[in-house]
Design an enzyme around this catalytic site. Structure first.
Site, short mmCIF file in Angstrom:
data_model
loop_
_atom_site.label_atom_id
_atom_site.label_comp_id
_atom_site.label_asym_id
_atom_site.label_seq_id
_atom_site.Cartn_x
_atom_site.Cartn_y
_atom_site.Cartn_z
N HIS A 169 0.83 -1.22 0.00
CA HIS A 169 0.00 0.00 0.00
C HIS A 169 0.87 1.27 0.00
CE1 HIS A 169 -2.97 -3.09 0.80
NE2 HIS A 169 -2.20 -3.50 1.76
N GLU A 183 -1.91 0.21 8.01
CA GLU A 183 -1.07 -0.86 7.46
C GLU A 183 0.06 -0.26 6.63
OE1 GLU A 183 -3.10 -3.57 4.86
OE2 GLU A 183 -1.27 -4.69 4.41
N HIS A 196 2.99 -6.98 4.44
CA HIS A 196 1.61 -6.59 4.72
C HIS A 196 1.24 -6.99 6.15
CE1 HIS A 196 0.11 -5.72 0.56
NE2 HIS A 196 1.24 -6.38 0.27
N GLU A 245 1.98 -11.67 5.63
CA GLU A 245 0.92 -10.98 6.37
C GLU A 245 1.31 -11.16 7.83
OE1 GLU A 245 -1.64 -9.22 5.30
OE2 GLU A 245 -2.00 -9.85 3.22
ZN LIG Z 1 -2.02 -5.32 2.67
#
Ligand SMILES: [Zn+2]
Length: 274
Positions: A68, A105, A160, A238
């Site tokens: 992101h 995030e 992430h 993640e």
């Molecule tokens: Zn993400």
């Protein structure tokens, strides 16, 4: 007479770290440079000529993709533009998730990625990030993959954290699947990379395997542009669930983010040295 120093030099070339000190190396250097005044300044000359200390990731290229971007929310049109990820059309990028108290995030992935970059550089790797700040927009997921490909990365990692139901816990690693596309040839290596990072992440952070995705924190997907379009070994991590209070508190702690970065560096190094 000359055979001995030549042999010594050859051995030193193979084991550089064993040859930086005093002893036979000094004798060899003295004989190899007869023009210098004998007996004067051999130590200084040797220190100057000594090869730089070998580092574990010398010659390796790593691309880190901080998921992101902090400015994505400002540019919905640009971010929602559809791009081709081979198995489907998808949004160029997304805003990502956040903790319940607003730690995004994008900020988390940026901080962890900068820490990871620093550690890998210290270990000798050449490191490139897919974005240069956390206040910009994008790049698209297609470009994020292209940056790794163009760099000829030995390994690429997209960082992430998830936004799942509050009771869900734990981290997982996502690896590519074969899609009859260019990624197919790096699916096996990506799987090895994923397992190395999974093991190091668990050991280094103490976070549990995901309670809600994958098996033993390993997940394989064919819908992610960042993986589908990669021609170098690549995975997503993640790091946990930002909507879980326990994990959110950890992610907000700079010391824990450093722990995550060290764990990721160790996993990458295990893979790169295997
Ligand atoms: Zn993400």
């Amino acid at each position: 007479m000359r055979a001995l120093p030549a042999t010594v030099l050859a051995v030193c070339g193979l084991i550089a770290s064993a040859c930086g000190g005093t002893g036979t190396g000094g004798a060899a250097a003295g004989q190899a440079a007869p023009a210098t005044t004998a007996g004067q300044a051999p130590a200084a000359a040797q220190a100057k000529d000594a090869p730089p200390e070998a580092k574990p990731l010398d010659g390796k290229v790593v691309v880190i993709d901080p998921g992101h971007n902090g400015g994505n929310y400002r540019a919905p049109k640009e971010i929602n533009r559809k791009v081709n990820v081979l198995t489907q059309m998808k949004a160029c990028d997304t805003t990502g998730t956040s903790t319940n108290d607003g730690y995004s995030e994008a900020a988390f992935t940026w901080d962890v990625s900068k820490r990871l970059q620093k550690i890998l550089k210290k270990r000798g790797a050449t490191v490139k990030l897919t974005r240069t700040s956390n206040d910009g927009v994008g790049p698209c997921i297609t470009e994020r993959a292209a940056i790794g490909n163009k760099a000829g990365a030995d390994a690429a990692i997209s960082v992430h954290a998830d936004g799942s139901a509050p009771a869900n816990r734990g981290f997982h690693v996502i690896m590519p699947k074969k899609i009859k596309g260019p990624v197919d040839k790096v699916v096996a290596d990506s799987s090895s990379l994923g397992m190395a990072v999974r093991d190091a992440f668990r050991k280094g952070t103490g976070l549990p395997y995901s309670t809600y995705i994958g098996r033993k924190a390993l997940d394989y997907r064919s819908d992610l542009g960042g993986l589908n379009l990669s021609t170098v070994p690549k995975i997503f991590v993640e790091a946990g669930n930002m909507r879980n209070a326990t994990e959110a508190a950890k992610f907000r702690d700079p010391k824990f983010r450093q722990k995550i970065a060290v764990a990721l560096a160790n996993g990458l190094q295990h893979y790169l040295q295997a």
